[in-house]
Design a protein around this motif. Structure first.
Motif, mmCIF file in Angstrom:
data_model
loop_
_atom_site.group_PDB
_atom_site.id
_atom_site.type_symbol
_atom_site.label_atom_id
_atom_site.label_comp_id
_atom_site.label_asym_id
_atom_site.label_seq_id
_atom_site.Cartn_x
_atom_site.Cartn_y
_atom_site.Cartn_z
ATOM 1 N N VAL A 39 3.968 -0.644 4.110
ATOM 2 C CA VAL A 39 2.640 -1.060 4.557
ATOM 3 C C VAL A 39 2.081 -2.042 3.538
ATOM 4 C CG1 VAL A 39 0.347 -0.310 5.288
ATOM 5 C CG2 VAL A 39 2.290 1.247 5.534
ATOM 6 N N LEU A 70 0.832 -1.206 0.000
ATOM 7 C CA LEU A 70 0.000 0.000 0.000
ATOM 8 C C LEU A 70 0.865 1.253 0.000
ATOM 9 C CD1 LEU A 70 -2.722 -0.948 2.656
ATOM 10 C CD2 LEU A 70 -2.794 -1.260 0.174
ATOM 11 N N LYS A 71 2.045 1.167 0.593
ATOM 12 C CA LYS A 71 2.927 2.337 0.677
ATOM 13 C C LYS A 71 4.304 1.858 1.060
ATOM 14 C CE LYS A 71 3.543 6.852 0.746
ATOM 15 N NZ LYS A 71 3.118 7.731 -0.368
ATOM 16 N N GLU A 122 8.208 3.597 1.838
ATOM 17 C CA GLU A 122 9.152 4.703 1.890
ATOM 18 C C GLU A 122 10.345 4.229 2.704
ATOM 19 O OE1 GLU A 122 6.930 8.854 1.654
ATOM 20 O OE2 GLU A 122 6.328 7.788 3.449
#
Lengths: 472, 472
Positions: free
Chosen positions: B381, B373-374, B376
């Motif tokens: 996630v 989902l994400k 960085e």
């Protein structure tokens, strides 16, 4: 000579959907390295202006403060916060009144728009110097742009003959139809009205006095009933609303006889549509303006823009003169010739009450931002950022519990009456109905992943008990 | 008459990027309500076939099992797992040998491709009945499609005269150039080769014996050295690789004299490109094939497809004959006339080692799926789903800790030597280097949000201690 920048920062920017939204309009869009608003402020600074007045909607206070906070050398700024839009006439009248009382009536106001693009700042400074000299002598100066096409999106200014020198304006005309615009272009006697002006506060106020006395009276009353809170001037809705909704062109410029045009010797764009955004960038050999990692095969004249919040690979194949704008929650694919109709898309989405019209995918709050990463029945995942020193309200929720994982920065997490320092990789649980508060106690941005669990997950399930930003 | 479906489920499907990927090829794409593979299996069932043989790459075992598991009435299936691609010749030889030993040599094999679209199943059943009768009499049947254009993407079959009746094939020809294809079309003596066949195991094996004896010998050896594990036949890489890489057309059909063509009286598409995907759907009044919530203004002939994993609003303005395919990690905008070049995009991305070539945004594993989902610096996630009764391996990570929030279903979470039942809204922490395991103990799908924290978050930081799927 005292110089003041006045930046008009308004507009819905629906023609740049989905990058701009009602709650995140054009001045806050990044083009190049910084937002258009920051570029306007820096343009004023480059001309030697010291202080700054920004006229903007009150809803955009925190976005505006963010822009100022992110600048290396921000000017001293006063923010005039409009409770609703009232066009450039009242905005400039209020700015002139505020300028007169704060800095003196002989201050030269350089009025800039927060949604213009002027790539060559040096050339702009040269034009501005010319404007300052005329303004000092009492002239009302408007910056005129030599038209390159019969554009129907601009007002026009008539002069004796378009030249490289400043001269008296003989007539202002509103946005013409295509035929009229073509005639204007053929005569060689018209400039586009850039919407950028220069005058002393005294000069524009006496022009208001003469040509729009009612507007000036209403503006005076609005200012008298306003509240000064820190660096902001907050207007009272009723008094503000009594001002007429009228442009500075109609109210003053069309009627005054001391209007001078200074020709813009700088490149200029009002960034009014996606093709003009594309034009403001340097194209590659195929006329494309796109990030270097786009896979473009047999593609010409095409503009591609991808939100940095959802990086993805884009491939274009056999397409020409398109605009492709991808954001986490909306995608636009338009032919450049149709890009003016983006407003129709927004109108349709408005009718559907679609939230991409209003809210951007990354929502800005006074304390930072949030973005939804995933939402399904029963849960929602958010990425939350909190600015250094900032704090969310002390709050609780009736219908959801929250799981928090700090992934960057340092937080103070209050749960009930207990406070926990929370560092990257650490977790806190916020039970249903338990009061809680999140504060960034570090020097860097705090990033938190939140997993909400509950039957109802709307933003309106929030009871604020205390708030730094007056939202209780 | 004993009837067996043989489904050939292969192919990279790079012409349907970004919806299909190397690890998620065309048979697993949903078109309409179900995957193409499921539609092929159901097509066979509609014709009265009982058992099923699927020939597929071993990497697609779990995807294939998923498709079978999701069917309301799945057939008894045997899966022939190829360690690498070896074209249709060996695939059909192996299927025929397996069929003969498992069901008897007089079994009629209906050979279907897992990446075709046949909307009218009833018409297909009628053609298949005709094929069964011919096959019973010892013929090798190929389904021929009446050509509607000089397509260079198909093989062609020559007959006396194209008609609605079955007849003897006089010649097979490989994909022709455009000029040749135009000539074929003009003669009225050619069918497109659909790649669907029908014959008894004995008939095709004796054709192999006569026209491709070396291939048959190699196939026999490959089958002899194979391992039967449950419902799968797993081939040994070396023996399998000794088979020649050759199509059934070259190996047998071109040379045999008992080949009959049954004309396809059903609509058929090999779904070989985005335009053919679009053609298989019912267009709206403007010739568009798109979800109903797309805002399409002045848009014609355009196909829009948005991944259900990242729902978003799409707007098209003034565009014509485009293909727009949006997935969470890749976006394609192509003119329909250029859509054959999607392979070039994939080639470029391969050269860049871009993972969208290989992995889909939602990655399938034997136990379920995961999607990022994400991601960085320092954290990632993921949304993880686990099938009812399934279990991830017992594992640990050197460089990351994991935060787990169950949002749907019921989990048994083992951390160290302790097991915790974990229900929606509940949280578990997996420390760095701690062994752990996730099991779905409910009857429904388990959905978990995972926040990984650590300096390195690659999929290869995994030490498996025990695994249901033999991956230790």
């Amino acid at each position: 000579m005292r110089l003041l920048s006045v930046v008009l920062s308004g507009g819905a920017g629906s023609r740049l959907w989905p990058a701009s939204r009602q709650a995140f309009p054009k001045p806050f869009m990044k083009l190049g390295d910084s937002t258009l608003l920051q570029q306007a402020i820096e343009r004023g600074q480059a001309c030697g202006t010291g202080d700054l007045l920004v006229v903007t909607n009150k809803d955009h206070l925190f976005l505006t403060k963010d822009v100022l906070a992110q600048m290396v050398d921000p000017p001293e700024a006063t923010l005039l916060l409009e409770p609703k839009g009232r066009n450039t006439g009242p905005a400039i009248a209020l700015a002139a009144l505020q300028c007169a009382r704060q800095f003196g009536g002989d201050t030269v106001m350089l009025v800039l728009s927060a949604d213009h693009l002027v790539p060559d700042v040096e050339a702009f400074v040269a034009s501005a110097s010319q404007a300052f000299r005329l303004a000092e002598q009492g002239a009302l100066v408007v910056f005129g742009v030599s038209p390159t096409s019969p554009d129907t999106g601009f007002g026009y200014i008539e002069v004796e003959h378009v030249s490289r020198e400043s001269q008296r304006a003989t007539r202002f005309v509103e946005k013409p139809d295509l035929e009229t615009a073509q005639e204007y272009l053929a005569t060689g006697r018209y400039y586009w009205n850039s919407g950028m002006f220069c005058f002393t506060a005294d000069a524009i106020l006496s022009a208001f006095e003469r040509h729009a006395p009612q507007l000036l009276t209403a503006a005076r009353r609005a200012l008298e009933s306003s509240q000064v809170v820190g660096q902001t001037v907050q207007f009272e809705l009723h008094a503000f609303g009594l001002q007429p909704d009228i442009s500075i062109d109609y109210a003053v410029m069309e009627r005054a006889d001391n209007v001078h045009v200074v020709p813009a010797k700088f490149g200029w764009s009002d960034v009014g549509s996606w093709p003009s955004v594309a034009k403001a960038q340097t194209p590659d050999a195929s006329g494309n303006t796109m990030p270097p990692d786009v896979v473009a095969i047999d593609t010409t004249g095409t503009h591609v823009q991808v939100s940095s919040h959802s990086p993805k690979v884009v491939a274009t194949l056999g397409v020409h003169d398109l605009v492709i704008v991808d954001t986490p929650d909306a995608l636009l694919v338009a032919h450049k010739d149709s890009a003016q109709s983006v407003k129709s898309v927004v109108d349709i989405l408005k009718a559907r009450r679609h939230e991409t019209v209003h809210l951007p995918a990354v929502v800005h709050r006074p304390w930072g931002t949030y973005a939804s990463l995933k939402e399904e029945d029963g849960y929602k995942v958010k990425r939350i950022t909190v600015k250094a020193g900032a704090s969310l309200s002390l709050q609780y929720h009736h219908q959801r519990a929250e799981h928090w994982v700090v992934v960057r920065g340092s937080a103070l997490v209050q749960v009930g009456d207990v406070e926990h320092q929370t560092h990257p990789g650490e977790y806190r649980y916020i039970p249903l109905k338990e009061k809680h508060r999140l504060t960034n106690i570090g020097e860097d941005e705090l990033v938190l992943i939140e997993v909400q669990c509950g039957a109802y997950l709307g933003e309106d399930d929030i009871v604020r008990l205390a708030d730094t930003y007056g939202r209780v």
